[in-house]
Design a protein around this motif. Structure first.
Motif, PDB file in Angstrom:
ATOM      1  N   THR A  45      -8.226   4.293  29.422  1.00 31.75           N
ATOM      2  CA  THR A  45      -8.902   3.075  28.961  1.00 31.75           C
ATOM      3  C   THR A  45     -10.416   3.240  28.930  1.00 31.75           C
ATOM      4  N   ARG A  46     -10.927   4.295  29.584  1.00 34.18           N
ATOM      5  CA  ARG A  46     -12.369   4.567  29.599  1.00 34.18           C
ATOM      6  C   ARG A  46     -12.541   6.068  29.811  1.00 34.18           C
ATOM      7  N   ARG A  47     -13.789   6.530  29.630  1.00 32.73           N
ATOM      8  CA  ARG A  47     -14.041   7.963  29.728  1.00 32.73           C
ATOM      9  C   ARG A  47     -13.701   8.529  31.101  1.00 32.73           C
ATOM     10  N   GLY A  48     -13.915   7.759  32.116  1.00 34.20           N
ATOM     11  CA  GLY A  48     -13.619   8.236  33.466  1.00 34.20           C
ATOM     12  C   GLY A  48     -12.159   8.542  33.686  1.00 34.20           C
ATOM     13  N   ASP A  49     -11.263   7.944  32.864  1.00 33.91           N
ATOM     14  CA  ASP A  49      -9.835   8.194  33.017  1.00 33.91           C
ATOM     15  C   ASP A  49      -9.429   9.591  32.527  1.00 33.91           C
ATOM     16  N   THR A  50     -10.342  10.270  31.811  1.00 39.57           N
ATOM     17  CA  THR A  50     -10.010  11.607  31.315  1.00 39.57           C
ATOM     18  C   THR A  50     -10.241  12.688  32.361  1.00 39.57           C
ATOM     19  N   ILE A  51     -10.745  12.297  33.527  1.00 36.30           N
ATOM     20  CA  ILE A  51     -11.017  13.251  34.595  1.00 36.30           C
ATOM     21  C   ILE A  51      -9.865  13.234  35.589  1.00 36.30           C
ATOM     22  N   ASP A  52      -9.401  14.424  35.966  1.00 36.51           N
ATOM     23  CA  ASP A  52      -8.295  14.604  36.914  1.00 36.51           C
ATOM     24  C   ASP A  52      -6.947  14.237  36.273  1.00 36.51           C
ATOM     25  N   GLY A  53      -5.900  14.889  36.770  1.00 34.30           N
ATOM     26  CA  GLY A  53      -4.533  14.576  36.357  1.00 34.30           C
ATOM     27  C   GLY A  53      -4.056  15.436  35.201  1.00 34.30           C
ATOM     28  N   PRO A  54      -2.741  15.672  35.105  1.00 38.15           N
ATOM     29  CA  PRO A  54      -2.182  16.535  34.065  1.00 38.15           C
ATOM     30  C   PRO A  54      -2.319  15.934  32.667  1.00 38.15           C
ATOM     31  N   VAL A  55      -2.534  16.798  31.705  1.00 36.67           N
ATOM     32  CA  VAL A  55      -2.449  16.466  30.291  1.00 36.67           C
ATOM     33  C   VAL A  55      -1.476  17.461  29.666  1.00 36.67           C
ATOM     34  N   LEU A  56      -0.456  16.957  29.020  1.00 38.03           N
ATOM     35  CA  LEU A  56       0.563  17.816  28.420  1.00 38.03           C
ATOM     36  C   LEU A  56       0.203  18.139  26.974  1.00 38.03           C
ATOM     37  N   ARG A  57       0.431  19.389  26.600  1.00 37.27           N
ATOM     38  CA  ARG A  57       0.289  19.791  25.202  1.00 37.27           C
ATOM     39  C   ARG A  57       1.673  19.806  24.582  1.00 37.27           C
ATOM     40  N   VAL A  58       1.837  19.035  23.524  1.00 44.87           N
ATOM     41  CA  VAL A  58       3.122  18.942  22.844  1.00 44.87           C
ATOM     42  C   VAL A  58       2.950  19.466  21.426  1.00 44.87           C
TER      43      VAL A  58
END
Length: 756
Positions: free
Chosen positions: A42-55
């Motif tokens: 919901t904001r830029r800070g949410d893109t830091i930390d945690g898995p992101v899957l490539r599909v």
């Protein structure tokens, strides 16, 4: 493997991170790449930390869509991998603010751009399945192991089939299945032949392209979803559109390979020494003489384990105490028209001279510390051949070539499931991913050696994806009971739904000694299977040791199979060309008949013969007949479906029905399986509809067409025309009326009576 505790909670120690949305989408190289964060952004800070899957979404061939999900790309092993065809077909790609889509043929995948995660597969405007919220993700268990997981929706009434040779109910719904080859017999949930592919009655199949352990929860952890997971950081699966079950199998086998065509002689009767019995050349000769003296056609004689010396399996050396003249013995068997098969496995016993030879040359599998992997299971101090090494494969193949030079024709490739994971492979393959895959390179090595001589047939127990290319496979160790007979049949039908065209089983059962009733009922089932072998564990399987009626029953069904070889070999050619099994689950041939959905005690042998093995001593059987007027092959009685029938059969009979509208090619010989099928062939037409025309191809022994006929009906006349093939006698029959043609006649006409 289950991760959840009910609908809301996870199991103790388990954490799940699921794809929440398709945040970034790019189109390139004929596919789509999606970045799917596992938290709401919901904001830029949410893109830091945690898995992101490539599909990654792509298509290897029309009507097939590949989904590949990666977490840590640098942690993905690169071998072994299944060999999967990729034609790079033209696809349609669209990316909008609301969704991204990729279309291959009639199959489309759509990925919604907004939360929650939604990836939907459709064909012809109809949803097939979808990956929704809390479906695609990364799981960590209490032992800090890392798993990739996906869940695909099951619609109401949707049924799942496949996942290899499994001996429980044919419909997989409600079952937990681990794709992990094990030696466990036919009476448990584990299996020798595991295939991470399933198909459903909703018009699609799913192939999880992962060679290691894949855990399936089929409507079990979540009753409205199929979940599959694998340890590691990547997971690839392919959605295969049908819509019919046969079309799904054709496409799946086009991706992973279709069976080689076995030689025609392999469809005859095989007789074994059995496993732990005492035998020598005199025993073998007495069996062969006994079969010949009782007018029982025999095609192959099989020598099981003890053709080699004890403690030395496998050293590929005949035991001189019981076989002092193996070359002479083989020559004498060949002079009687027999083919010869030998039992082998991939283990090398420490007492064998080949142990030191293989260890010194680096041909044996090693532990991480560099020592040869060994244990005392099966053979004392056994080691395992490392088939990832080209030199080891050639070494092993060289031993087999020496046996072929003696006159051996085929090998029973036993085992291949007890493969350790605490080892290091010569080519650096990941041991966990190699566990199932080992069966493929083991059997491929042996099949390639046989193919050098022009004809190749195995009798293999272990398999995985791609193993269907290397026939024949048999069902493994079962008990000698009616229940084991039923479970063996379920296993064979399930395996056929994974693209395996040719399958067999131990007639009479393996463990224990069957009583005469079991043996005789199993004989009928066995001779109406693709391949037919008499084999047991601690007792012989020659029929006269049971009772005299067993001899009669074996003679009758062996000769019946020989007469049916023009039809059966045509079905074998179709299996090799299209990937459709010779023994077909009823759902495969009748997907629109819901009564066939759960049937696992009867089958179609080829496209037109319904077989219902009798699973009782008293001969009573209930079986289902699909719509139409069917004809009992053995006595000509007509049976009308749809509906259930309860009958009682003697040991010389069983429900064997011909499909309405079929034309069955029957041969002129009943003493062997390999002969000129077109010479004197009879075309039997059954309940031909008025105005119909059917083309019948009679194969030659090399699989090509020896003759092609057209059979048609016009009112009260049935016509037969030879379209191709050299002049040879042939016959046409309809409802018991027979017309025979001389070689130079290419057209036959039968005038039916008014009642017909």
């Amino acid at each position: 493997m289950k991760f959840k505790d009910g609908y809301w909670r996870m199991r103790p120690g388990v954490r799940g991170d699921y794809a929440t949305a398709a945040l970034d989408v790019t189109a390139d190289d004929g596919g789509l790449r999606v970045l799917a964060p596992t938290r709401r952004i919901t904001r830029r800070g949410d893109t830091i930390d945690g898995p992101v899957l490539r599909v990654d979404l792509s298509s290897p061939m029309p009507e097939v869509i590949r989904v590949r999900t990666v977490h840590f790309a640098g942690a993905v092993p690169d071998s072994p991998v299944f060999e999967v065809r990729d034609d790079h077909p033209d696809v349609k790609i669209a990316v909008t603010a609301a969704e991204a889509s990729l279309t291959s043929g009639d199959l489309t995948v759509r990925v919604g751009r907004d939360a929650p995660w939604d990836m939907t597969f459709t064909a012809g405007g109809r949803e097939l399945t979808r990956s929704g919220g809390k479906s695609l993700g990364v799981m960590h268990d209490a032992d800090a192991r890392h798993f990739m997981v996906e869940q695909l929706r099951l619609s109401a009434g949707e049924l799942v089939y496949g996942l290899g040779e499994r001996f429980g109910p044919l419909v997989r719904n409600g079952q937990s299945v681990d794709i992990w080859n094990e030696d466990g017999g036919t009476s448990s949930e584990i299996a020798y032949k595991n295939v991470p592919f399933y198909l459903t009655n909703r018009g699609y199949g799913v192939f999880v392209n992962h060679p290691g352990r894949v855990s399936f929860e089929v409507g079990s952890e979540s009753v409205s979803r199929v979940q599959f997971s694998a340890e590691g950081h990547d997971l690839e699966y392919l959605i295969i559109h049908g819509p019919s079950p046969a079309a799904i199998l054709r496409r799946y086998t086009a991706l992973t390979g279709r069976p080689a065509l076995p030689p025609a002689w392999s469809f005859g009767l095989w007789l074994s020494t059995s496993f732990t019995t005492d035998y020598d050349e005199a025993t073998v000769t007495s069996f062969v003489d006994g079969m010949a003296g009782r007018d029982l056609p025999l095609s192959v004689f099989h020598f099981d384990c003890f053709w080699m010396r004890r403690f030395r399996w496998c050293d590929f050396e005949w035991d001189p105490e019981v076989f002092p003249d193996p070359e002479g013995m083989l020559r004498r068997l060949k002079e009687r028209g027999l083919r010869v098969c030998l039992w082998i496995n991939p283990y090398i016993g420490q007492a064998s001279a080949l142990f030191d030879e293989g260890a010194a040359a680096g041909h044996l599998l090693r532990r991480p510390d560099g020592t040869v992997w060994q244990d005392d299971h099966w053979q004392a101090g056994r080691a395992l051949v490392d088939f990832t090494s080209p030199a080891a494969r050639e070494w092993y193949a060289g031993k087999l070539r020496g046996l072929l030079d003696m006159g051996v024709d085929a090998f029973k490739t036993d085992f291949g499931e007890r493969i350790p994971t605490d080892v290091v492979y010569a080519d650096g393959s990941d041991p966990e991913r190699m566990h199932n895959y080992y069966s493929l390179i083991y059997n491929q090595t042996v099949h390639d050696v046989l193919a050098e001589r022009g004809e190749a047939v195995l009798f293999a127990r272990s398999a995985t994806v791609g193993g269907q290319r290397l026939p024949v496979h048999w069902g493994g160790d079962c008990e000698s009971t009616f229940e084991a007979m039923a479970e063996s049949l379920r296993g064979g039908l399930s395996l056929g739904l994974g693209g395996f065209g040719f399958w067999s089983h131990d007639i009479g059962g393996f463990e224990g000694r069957p009583d005469p009733a079991v043996f005789k009922r199993w004989v009928a089932f066995g001779l109406l299977s693709s391949h037919s072998r008499l084999h047991g564990s601690g007792s012989y399987r020659v029929p006269w040791l049971f009772d005299e009626e067993s001899v009669t029953v074996l003679r009758s069904f062996t000769r019946l199979k020989a007469r049916l070889m023009p039809y059966l070999y045509a079905a074998a050619v179709q299996a090799a060309a299209e990937g459709l099994p010779m023994m077909r689950a009823m759902h495969l041939e009748f997907p629109g008949d819901r009564a066939c959905d759960h049937l696992d005690a009867q089958y179609l042998l080829g496209p037109d013969l319904l077989v219902a093995p009798v699973l009782s001593a008293d001969g009573e059987i209930s079986y289902y007949v699909p719509e139409g007027v069917w004809t009992r092959l053995l006595d000509g009685e007509r049976v009308t479906g749809p509906g259930w029938r309860t009958e009682r059969h003697g040991f010389d009979s069983l429900p064997l029905l011909v499909r309405p509208g079929a034309v069955i090619a029957t041969g002129a010989r009943d003493d062997r399986p390999d002969y000129d099928y077109a010479d004197g062939v009879t075309l039997d037409a059954y309940e031909l509809p008025d105005g119909s025309a059917t083309t019948v191809t009679v194969p030659a022994l090399d699989g090509r067409a020896a003759a092609v006929f057209e059979v048609s009906r016009d009112g009260d006349r049935v016509h037969g025309r030879r379209l191709e093939g050299a002049p040879a006698p042939w016959n046409l029959r309809h409802a018991g009326t027979l017309a025979a043609a001389a070689p130079e006649i290419d057209h036959i006409e039968i005038i039916l009576s008014a009642k017909e």
